[in-house]
Design an enzyme around this catalytic site. Structure first.
Site, PDB file in Angstrom:
ATOM      1  N   ASP A   6     -12.132  21.935  -9.214  1.00  0.00           N
ATOM      2  CA  ASP A   6     -12.466  22.000 -10.528  1.00  0.00           C
ATOM      3  C   ASP A   6     -12.045  23.358 -10.946  1.00  0.00           C
ATOM      4  O   ASP A   6     -12.829  24.287 -10.920  1.00  0.00           O
ATOM      5  CB  ASP A   6     -14.130  21.625 -10.693  1.00  0.00           C
ATOM      6  CG  ASP A   6     -14.658  21.744 -12.034  1.00  0.00           C
ATOM      7  OD1 ASP A   6     -13.622  21.727 -12.847  1.00  0.00           O
ATOM      8  OD2 ASP A   6     -15.922  21.943 -12.224  1.00  0.00           O
ATOM      9  N   SER A  10     -13.012  30.662 -16.189  1.00  0.00           N
ATOM     10  CA  SER A  10     -13.336  31.704 -15.635  1.00  0.00           C
ATOM     11  C   SER A  10     -13.400  31.940 -13.830  1.00  0.00           C
ATOM     12  O   SER A  10     -13.399  32.880 -13.144  1.00  0.00           O
ATOM     13  CB  SER A  10     -14.718  32.535 -15.875  1.00  0.00           C
ATOM     14  OG  SER A  10     -15.744  31.534 -15.726  1.00  0.00           O
ATOM     15  N   TYR A  86     -15.063   5.503 -25.218  1.00  0.00           N
ATOM     16  CA  TYR A  86     -14.712   6.572 -25.881  1.00  0.00           C
ATOM     17  C   TYR A  86     -13.477   6.354 -26.602  1.00  0.00           C
ATOM     18  O   TYR A  86     -12.429   6.073 -26.216  1.00  0.00           O
ATOM     19  CB  TYR A  86     -14.745   7.926 -25.253  1.00  0.00           C
ATOM     20  CG  TYR A  86     -14.968   9.227 -25.906  1.00  0.00           C
ATOM     21  CD1 TYR A  86     -16.336   9.569 -26.197  1.00  0.00           C
ATOM     22  CD2 TYR A  86     -14.038  10.004 -26.232  1.00  0.00           C
ATOM     23  CE1 TYR A  86     -16.697  10.481 -26.648  1.00  0.00           C
ATOM     24  CE2 TYR A  86     -14.457  11.382 -26.720  1.00  0.00           C
ATOM     25  CZ  TYR A  86     -15.599  11.706 -27.084  1.00  0.00           C
ATOM     26  OH  TYR A  86     -16.069  12.777 -27.622  1.00  0.00           O
ATOM     27  N   GLY A  93     -13.288  15.839 -22.509  1.00  0.00           N
ATOM     28  CA  GLY A  93     -13.347  16.540 -21.553  1.00  0.00           C
ATOM     29  C   GLY A  93     -13.116  15.899 -20.088  1.00  0.00           C
ATOM     30  O   GLY A  93     -14.397  15.011 -19.783  1.00  0.00           O
ATOM     31  N   ASP A  95     -14.396  17.304 -17.393  1.00  0.00           N
ATOM     32  CA  ASP A  95     -15.644  17.428 -16.680  1.00  0.00           C
ATOM     33  C   ASP A  95     -16.785  16.827 -17.205  1.00  0.00           C
ATOM     34  O   ASP A  95     -17.615  16.347 -16.279  1.00  0.00           O
ATOM     35  CB  ASP A  95     -15.968  18.981 -16.832  1.00  0.00           C
ATOM     36  CG  ASP A  95     -16.122  19.399 -18.451  1.00  0.00           C
ATOM     37  OD1 ASP A  95     -15.579  18.785 -19.209  1.00  0.00           O
ATOM     38  OD2 ASP A  95     -16.758  20.417 -18.788  1.00  0.00           O
ATOM     39  N   ARG A  96     -16.756  16.132 -18.328  1.00  0.00           N
ATOM     40  CA  ARG A  96     -17.530  15.322 -18.646  1.00  0.00           C
ATOM     41  C   ARG A  96     -17.417  13.852 -17.858  1.00  0.00           C
ATOM     42  O   ARG A  96     -18.487  13.131 -17.395  1.00  0.00           O
ATOM     43  CB  ARG A  96     -17.372  14.759 -20.181  1.00  0.00           C
ATOM     44  CG  ARG A  96     -18.035  15.835 -21.085  1.00  0.00           C
ATOM     45  CD  ARG A  96     -17.656  15.739 -22.562  1.00  0.00           C
ATOM     46  NE  ARG A  96     -18.344  14.672 -23.253  1.00  0.00           N
ATOM     47  CZ  ARG A  96     -18.348  14.088 -24.240  1.00  0.00           C
ATOM     48  NH1 ARG A  96     -17.429  14.838 -25.288  1.00  0.00           N
ATOM     49  NH2 ARG A  96     -19.216  13.105 -24.683  1.00  0.00           N
ATOM     50  N   ASP A 116     -24.614  18.215 -19.197  1.00  0.00           N
ATOM     51  CA  ASP A 116     -24.104  19.328 -18.629  1.00  0.00           C
ATOM     52  C   ASP A 116     -24.410  20.458 -19.438  1.00  0.00           C
ATOM     53  O   ASP A 116     -23.687  20.613 -20.484  1.00  0.00           O
ATOM     54  CB  ASP A 116     -22.646  18.872 -18.363  1.00  0.00           C
ATOM     55  CG  ASP A 116     -21.837  20.000 -17.421  1.00  0.00           C
ATOM     56  OD1 ASP A 116     -22.329  20.925 -17.317  1.00  0.00           O
ATOM     57  OD2 ASP A 116     -20.659  19.657 -17.037  1.00  0.00           O
ATOM     58  N   THR A 119     -21.173  26.142 -21.021  1.00  0.00           N
ATOM     59  CA  THR A 119     -20.799  26.905 -22.221  1.00  0.00           C
ATOM     60  C   THR A 119     -21.339  26.198 -23.448  1.00  0.00           C
ATOM     61  O   THR A 119     -21.821  26.789 -24.259  1.00  0.00           O
ATOM     62  CB  THR A 119     -19.389  27.492 -22.336  1.00  0.00           C
ATOM     63  OG1 THR A 119     -19.080  28.024 -21.046  1.00  0.00           O
ATOM     64  CG2 THR A 119     -18.879  28.124 -23.780  1.00  0.00           C
ATOM     65  N   THR A 169     -38.135  41.108 -33.255  1.00  0.00           N
ATOM     66  CA  THR A 169     -37.151  40.498 -33.520  1.00  0.00           C
ATOM     67  C   THR A 169     -36.483  39.733 -32.356  1.00  0.00           C
ATOM     68  O   THR A 169     -35.959  38.607 -32.215  1.00  0.00           O
ATOM     69  CB  THR A 169     -35.838  41.150 -34.223  1.00  0.00           C
ATOM     70  OG1 THR A 169     -36.510  41.486 -35.728  1.00  0.00           O
ATOM     71  CG2 THR A 169     -34.740  40.420 -34.493  1.00  0.00           C
TER      72      THR A 169
END
Length: 238
Positions: A6, A10, A86, A93, A95-96, A116, A119, A169
């Site tokens: 996978d 990064s 879909y 994606g 990964d999905r 998932d 990001t 804040t």
């Protein structure tokens, strides 16, 4: 022996499976042929599947090009072990798709809400052997970053413990982002249960533990769900 790779933006995760059992995982921030050679000698694979969001798979392809292995580059044309409803599969994606296949490996035939938390946060609904569709939302770090970069005054805040109502804040941002996501996840689960009372919620991704800690609903955590799904897709195509 199967090898599931996978490749993310990064890092690259590798999972070695022996007769369907995940026996070793590795997370690499730099992948080269020397490392592939080292790991392949340690766990010689017969079949390999690669899923990449970067499409930069030349090193992996070159390494396995001379080997007598079954080698699959996972894309929208790869046959899946479930029905995909879909409407734009070429934009979905990988990964999905792999997370869905992995969830079905653990809970075959069940109604599943697969989350998932990376990001972005993805929510995908599976009923029986059919993927019905899903949604995409900004992830935890993306929300913190957006508040900082899209405004002139708000600071960059990191996740952490917070009271429900912030009195500074920084506390207001942390509580607003974190509680907003927690409520979002819980609402997705509640809404899905209205239509599918027996739904099981499975979560994976880098921020999975955060949601499990704070969400009120019962969630099953599977950190290597995508690798399990890639292995299932590999076996299906074998």
């Amino acid at each position: 022996m199967n090898l599931a790779i996978d490749q993310g933006n990064s890092s690259t995760k590798l999972g070695f499976f022996d007769k369907g059992k995940l026996i070793a995982t590795y997370k690499l921030f730099f992948l080269d042929q020397q490392k592939l050679n080292e790991l392949s000698k340690r766990h010689p694979p017969d079949k390999i599947i690669v899923s990449s969001v970067t499409q930069e798979t030349k090193i992996i392809e070159q390494f396995f090009s001379t080997a007598k292995n079954q080698f699959i580059i996972f894309d929208h044309n790869t046959p899946l072990p479930f029905i995909n409803q879909y409407q734009t599969p070429e934009t979905l994606g990988k990964d999905r798709l792999a997370a869905i296949a992995g969830a079905q490996t653990h809970y075959p035939g069940s109604t599943l809400l697969v989350i998932d938390a990376g990001t972005a946060i993805t929510f995908d609904l599976v009923v029986g052997n059919t993927f019905k569709g899903g949604n995409i939302s900004p992830g935890l770090q993306m929300r913190f970053t957006a508040l900082h970069t899209q405004t002139k005054q708000l600071p960059k805040v990191e996740p952490g413990q917070s009271e429900f109502w912030g009195t500074t804040t920084e506390e207001a941002i942390r509580s607003g982002v974190q509680n907003g996501i927690i409520m979002e996840v819980d609402s997705y689960i509640d809404k899905t249960r209205e239509q599918y009372p027996d739904v099981k919620t499975i979560i994976t991704g880098g921020d999975a533990d955060f949601f499990v800690t704070y969400a009120k609903n019962i969630i099953f955590v599977h950190p290597n769900l995508v690798l399990h799904g890639l292995n299932r897709i590999l076996e299906y195509n074998a």
